[in-house]
Write a protein that holds these residues in place. Structure first.
Motif, mmCIF file in Angstrom:
data_model
loop_
_atom_site.group_PDB
_atom_site.id
_atom_site.type_symbol
_atom_site.label_atom_id
_atom_site.label_comp_id
_atom_site.label_asym_id
_atom_site.label_seq_id
_atom_site.Cartn_x
_atom_site.Cartn_y
_atom_site.Cartn_z
ATOM 1 N N VAL A 128 0.841 -1.203 0.000
ATOM 2 C CA VAL A 128 0.000 0.000 0.000
ATOM 3 C C VAL A 128 0.873 1.249 0.000
ATOM 4 C CG1 VAL A 128 -1.580 1.372 1.413
ATOM 5 C CG2 VAL A 128 -2.047 -1.057 1.025
ATOM 6 N N ARG A 129 1.888 1.262 0.851
ATOM 7 C CA ARG A 129 2.774 2.426 0.920
ATOM 8 C C ARG A 129 3.514 2.635 -0.401
ATOM 9 N NH1 ARG A 129 3.844 4.562 5.995
ATOM 10 N NH2 ARG A 129 2.844 3.462 7.737
ATOM 11 N N TYR A 130 3.948 1.540 -0.991
ATOM 12 C CA TYR A 130 4.630 1.645 -2.288
ATOM 13 C C TYR A 130 3.688 2.249 -3.328
ATOM 14 C CZ TYR A 130 6.673 0.247 -6.755
ATOM 15 O OH TYR A 130 7.162 0.259 -8.039
ATOM 16 N N ALA A 131 2.457 1.768 -3.354
ATOM 17 C CA ALA A 131 1.478 2.271 -4.322
ATOM 18 C C ALA A 131 1.239 3.768 -4.132
ATOM 19 C CB ALA A 131 0.166 1.499 -4.182
ATOM 20 N N VAL A 132 1.119 4.193 -2.887
ATOM 21 C CA VAL A 132 0.893 5.607 -2.600
ATOM 22 C C VAL A 132 2.075 6.438 -3.102
ATOM 23 C CG1 VAL A 132 0.626 7.326 -0.770
ATOM 24 C CG2 VAL A 132 -0.584 5.146 -0.624
ATOM 25 N N ASP A 133 3.273 5.952 -2.858
ATOM 26 C CA ASP A 133 4.468 6.678 -3.277
ATOM 27 C C ASP A 133 4.598 6.751 -4.795
ATOM 28 O OD1 ASP A 133 5.102 7.089 -0.634
ATOM 29 O OD2 ASP A 133 6.537 5.426 -0.516
ATOM 30 N N GLN A 134 3.927 5.839 -5.502
ATOM 31 C CA GLN A 134 3.934 5.869 -6.973
ATOM 32 C C GLN A 134 2.867 6.808 -7.522
ATOM 33 O OE1 GLN A 134 6.561 4.253 -8.452
ATOM 34 N NE2 GLN A 134 6.969 3.948 -6.270
ATOM 35 N N GLY A 135 2.061 7.389 -6.637
ATOM 36 C CA GLY A 135 1.089 8.380 -7.070
ATOM 37 C C GLY A 135 -0.249 7.825 -7.532
ATOM 38 N N VAL A 136 -0.647 6.661 -7.025
ATOM 39 C CA VAL A 136 -1.936 6.092 -7.443
ATOM 40 C C VAL A 136 -3.092 6.947 -6.910
ATOM 41 C CG1 VAL A 136 -0.993 3.756 -7.511
ATOM 42 C CG2 VAL A 136 -2.169 4.558 -5.436
ATOM 43 N N ASP A 137 -4.244 6.798 -7.547
ATOM 44 C CA ASP A 137 -5.429 7.563 -7.173
ATOM 45 C C ASP A 137 -6.420 6.746 -6.349
ATOM 46 O OD1 ASP A 137 -4.920 10.017 -8.997
ATOM 47 O OD2 ASP A 137 -4.738 8.308 -10.361
ATOM 48 N N VAL A 138 -6.425 5.435 -6.579
ATOM 49 C CA VAL A 138 -7.354 4.526 -5.904
ATOM 50 C C VAL A 138 -6.594 3.260 -5.538
ATOM 51 C CG1 VAL A 138 -9.529 3.236 -6.099
ATOM 52 C CG2 VAL A 138 -9.265 5.414 -7.322
ATOM 53 N N ILE A 139 -6.905 2.683 -4.375
ATOM 54 C CA ILE A 139 -6.315 1.398 -3.980
ATOM 55 C C ILE A 139 -7.442 0.402 -3.764
ATOM 56 C CG2 ILE A 139 -5.008 0.163 -2.206
ATOM 57 C CD1 ILE A 139 -3.373 2.663 -1.748
ATOM 58 N N ASN A 140 -7.350 -0.739 -4.455
ATOM 59 C CA ASN A 140 -8.348 -1.809 -4.355
ATOM 60 C C ASN A 140 -7.815 -2.919 -3.456
ATOM 61 O OD1 ASN A 140 -10.959 -3.007 -5.864
ATOM 62 N ND2 ASN A 140 -9.466 -4.644 -5.569
ATOM 63 N N LEU A 141 -8.547 -3.183 -2.346
ATOM 64 C CA LEU A 141 -8.167 -4.238 -1.397
ATOM 65 C C LEU A 141 -9.283 -5.276 -1.358
ATOM 66 C CD1 LEU A 141 -6.883 -1.959 1.534
ATOM 67 C CD2 LEU A 141 -5.536 -2.938 -0.349
ATOM 68 N N SER A 142 -9.238 -6.226 -2.265
ATOM 69 C CA SER A 142 -10.277 -7.263 -2.338
ATOM 70 C C SER A 142 -9.880 -8.483 -1.516
ATOM 71 C CB SER A 142 -10.531 -7.662 -3.802
ATOM 72 O OG SER A 142 -11.201 -6.639 -4.495
ATOM 73 N N PHE A 143 -9.654 -8.270 -0.227
ATOM 74 C CA PHE A 143 -9.289 -9.360 0.668
ATOM 75 C C PHE A 143 -9.629 -8.972 2.095
ATOM 76 C CE2 PHE A 143 -5.522 -6.665 0.276
ATOM 77 C CZ PHE A 143 -5.180 -6.450 1.601
ATOM 78 N N GLY A 144 -9.601 -9.942 2.976
ATOM 79 C CA GLY A 144 -9.813 -9.695 4.394
ATOM 80 C C GLY A 144 -8.581 -10.084 5.188
ATOM 81 N N ASP A 145 -8.333 -9.374 6.278
ATOM 82 C CA ASP A 145 -7.204 -9.669 7.155
ATOM 83 C C ASP A 145 -7.633 -9.328 8.576
ATOM 84 O OD1 ASP A 145 -4.873 -9.953 8.566
ATOM 85 O OD2 ASP A 145 -3.695 -8.543 7.366
ATOM 86 N N SER A 146 -7.881 -10.344 9.378
ATOM 87 C CA SER A 146 -8.387 -10.131 10.738
ATOM 88 C C SER A 146 -7.396 -9.395 11.630
ATOM 89 C CB SER A 146 -8.748 -11.477 11.381
ATOM 90 O OG SER A 146 -7.602 -12.318 11.473
ATOM 91 N N LEU A 147 -6.129 -9.356 11.218
ATOM 92 C CA LEU A 147 -5.111 -8.679 12.026
ATOM 93 C C LEU A 147 -4.994 -7.199 11.708
ATOM 94 C CD1 LEU A 147 -2.263 -11.370 11.929
ATOM 95 C CD2 LEU A 147 -4.051 -11.036 13.658
ATOM 96 N N ALA A 148 -5.710 -6.737 10.695
ATOM 97 C CA ALA A 148 -5.573 -5.345 10.250
ATOM 98 C C ALA A 148 -6.429 -4.395 11.071
ATOM 99 C CB ALA A 148 -5.923 -5.238 8.775
ATOM 100 N N LYS A 149 -6.345 -4.505 12.372
ATOM 101 C CA LYS A 149 -7.131 -3.654 13.260
ATOM 102 C C LYS A 149 -6.416 -2.320 13.486
ATOM 103 C CE LYS A 149 -9.265 -7.602 15.571
ATOM 104 N NZ LYS A 149 -9.482 -8.332 16.846
ATOM 105 N N PRO A 150 -7.107 -1.337 14.072
ATOM 106 C CA PRO A 150 -6.450 -0.060 14.334
ATOM 107 C C PRO A 150 -5.132 -0.239 15.087
ATOM 108 C CG PRO A 150 -8.797 0.137 14.732
ATOM 109 C CD PRO A 150 -8.530 -1.318 14.451
ATOM 110 N N GLY A 151 -4.115 0.444 14.612
ATOM 111 C CA GLY A 151 -2.791 0.336 15.214
ATOM 112 C C GLY A 151 -1.882 -0.661 14.533
ATOM 113 N N SER A 152 -2.434 -1.524 13.674
ATOM 114 C CA SER A 152 -1.625 -2.507 12.953
ATOM 115 C C SER A 152 -0.854 -1.834 11.825
ATOM 116 C CB SER A 152 -2.529 -3.596 12.377
ATOM 117 O OG SER A 152 -3.374 -3.051 11.364
ATOM 118 N N GLU A 153 0.079 -2.568 11.238
ATOM 119 C CA GLU A 153 0.844 -2.023 10.119
ATOM 120 C C GLU A 153 -0.064 -1.739 8.933
ATOM 121 O OE1 GLU A 153 4.032 -1.001 10.002
ATOM 122 O OE2 GLU A 153 3.889 -1.357 12.157
ATOM 123 N N GLY A 154 -1.043 -2.613 8.718
ATOM 124 C CA GLY A 154 -1.989 -2.393 7.637
ATOM 125 C C GLY A 154 -2.804 -1.125 7.846
#
Length: 432
Positions: A128-154
């Protein structure tokens, strides 16, 4: 679910199976925007840019799994499928064969974050960070990750994207549970549920607090070079997420001056509940409604605050910068009004206390003059005062459509008789 006729399926048959084309009326949408100049990052299992429906649409990208430099989708096909629904252009004469995406002139930045469905929080966060640094306009996350709670790296990576004016879209999950999956549940993420061909909520689409929009997500034909004929058919909020990401790309192409939050605002304000009996908005199943790409591109919708209508992450968990910090005007104003209201209450309480004390002293003096021992009895003191703060909203969204004045988010147009419902017919639909 793979196409049962995969070995003999023709490309024309593939195009005919795309029922969403008629529902949304792709050609009418394309008269307004095709996603030109917009880049959508597909953080997934990689993307096969050699698929005939994607040739020329896929940028270099990155593999964050440690498997090599190129984000090839050589083990699963899921990421290629998402890319085709967003920016596939078909192939053959007049591109009339194969899969056509909703934003066929948008570019895809592929990020390989998993080989199959095991998404590691640290890896996709790096993507995600790499994509942002490349100047993307939209990020598509078609997956689930139960660990991606507030404060996580995600979560931190998504905050990084939001602070830099990127629209982040994720699926609510395919368990049929009353709980939106992470990362879709994170603040500010456009969380997408799925509807079936009757445009009713899909039985396996996760629901609950946090659903933002819904989009077609069943019997979806998509590109997949891991299959013998290059295509697969599937159900899921993943596919619905791709269609919403494509819609965001269309809007960003036509309205490049809008912030990410204002793009989301257009998607929300142009959505429809059809004839659903929705009592409270956002609804736990449909959120703010079903996407209408053409309406999102053409309706007269005020920009609204830069931050947009979705709740954002707390400043205590992220560093404000870029568009995110610029979009806090309405929030800061509300805080100032809250402080002012609280101060006024305490001032009034203080004056009341002085008046009561004077009255008590007067009564005591008068009592003594009359030969009585007086004064307030037990419990006769000043009653406790309230805090002066309004009750906290339990939802992650701003109150809507019954917002406080000057929030910039009126009741969604498109719900009144002035805007005919384009989804009224049963499939095949006339579209938008």
């Amino acid at each position: 679910m793979l196409l049962t006729s995969a070995p003999t399926a023709s490309a024309d048959y593939i195009r005919d199976k795309q029922w969403v084309i008629d529902v949304i009326n792709f050609k009418k949408v394309w008269s307004e925007s095709q996603g030109e100049g917009v880049t959508v990052a597909v953080v997934d299992t990689g993307v096969d840019g050699s698929h005939p429906d994607l040739v020329g649409q896929v940028l270099k990208g990155k593999d964050v799994t440690g498997g090599g430099e190129n984000p090839e989708d050589d083990t699963d096909g899921h990421g290629t499928g998402m890319a085709s629904l967003i920016a596939g252009h078909g192939h053959g004469a007049d591109n009339s064969s194969g899969v056509i995406g909703l934003a066929p002139k948008a570019k895809i930045l592929p990020i390989k974050a998993a080989d199959r469905d095991d998404f590691d929080d640290d890896q996709w966060a790096e993507g995600v960070r790499y994509a942002v640094d490349q100047g993307v306009d939209v990020i598509n996350l078609s997956f689930g990750d139960s660990l991606a709670k507030p404060g996580s790296e995600g979560a931190k990576a998504i905050e990084y994207a939001q602070q830099r004016d990127v629209v982040v879209v994720a699926g609510t999950g395919n368990d049929g549970n009353a709980e939106v999956s992470y990362p879709a549940k994170l603040p500010g993420v456009l969380a997408v549920g799925a509807v079936d061909q009757s445009l009713k909520i899909w039985s396996n689409s996760n629901y609950g607090e946090g659903v933002t929009l819904v989009a077609p997500g069943t019997n979806i034909v998509r590109a997949d070079t891991n299959q013998s004929n290059g295509y697969a058919e599937a159900d899921g909020t993943s596919d619905a997420t791709a269609y919403v990401s494509a819609t965001a790309a269309l809007v960003r192409a036509k309205y490049p001056d809008l912030t990410a939050g204002q793009v989301i605002n257009r998607l929300i304000k142009s959505a429809t509940f059809l004839d659903r009996d929705v009592k409270k908005v956002p609804d736990e199943e449909y959120g703010y409604g079903l996407i209408r790409p053409y309406s999102a591109l053409t309706m007269d919708i005020p920009k609204g605050p830069k931050q947009g209508p979705l709740a954002q992450s707390s400043p205590s968990t992220s560093t404000n910068s870029g568009a995110a910090s610029e979009g806090n005007d309405s929030t800061n104003q509300a805080k100032e009004e809250e402080k002012s209201s609280s101060g006024s209450i305490f001032l009034i309480a203080g004056i009341a206390a002085v008046v009561i004390i004077i009255a008590v002293l007067f009564a005591v003096i008068r009592s003594r003059r009359n030969g009585r021992n007086g004064g307030p009895g037990p419990g006769g003191g000043i009653p406790p005062q309230g805090t002066g703060y309004p009750p906290h909203s339990p939802t992650g969204h701003q109150p809507y459509p019954n917002s406080a004045p000057n929030q910039g988010y009126p009741t969604p147009p498109g719900q009144s008789a002035q805007h005919p419902n384009p989804y009224a017919q049963q499939p095949p639909h006339q579209g938008q």
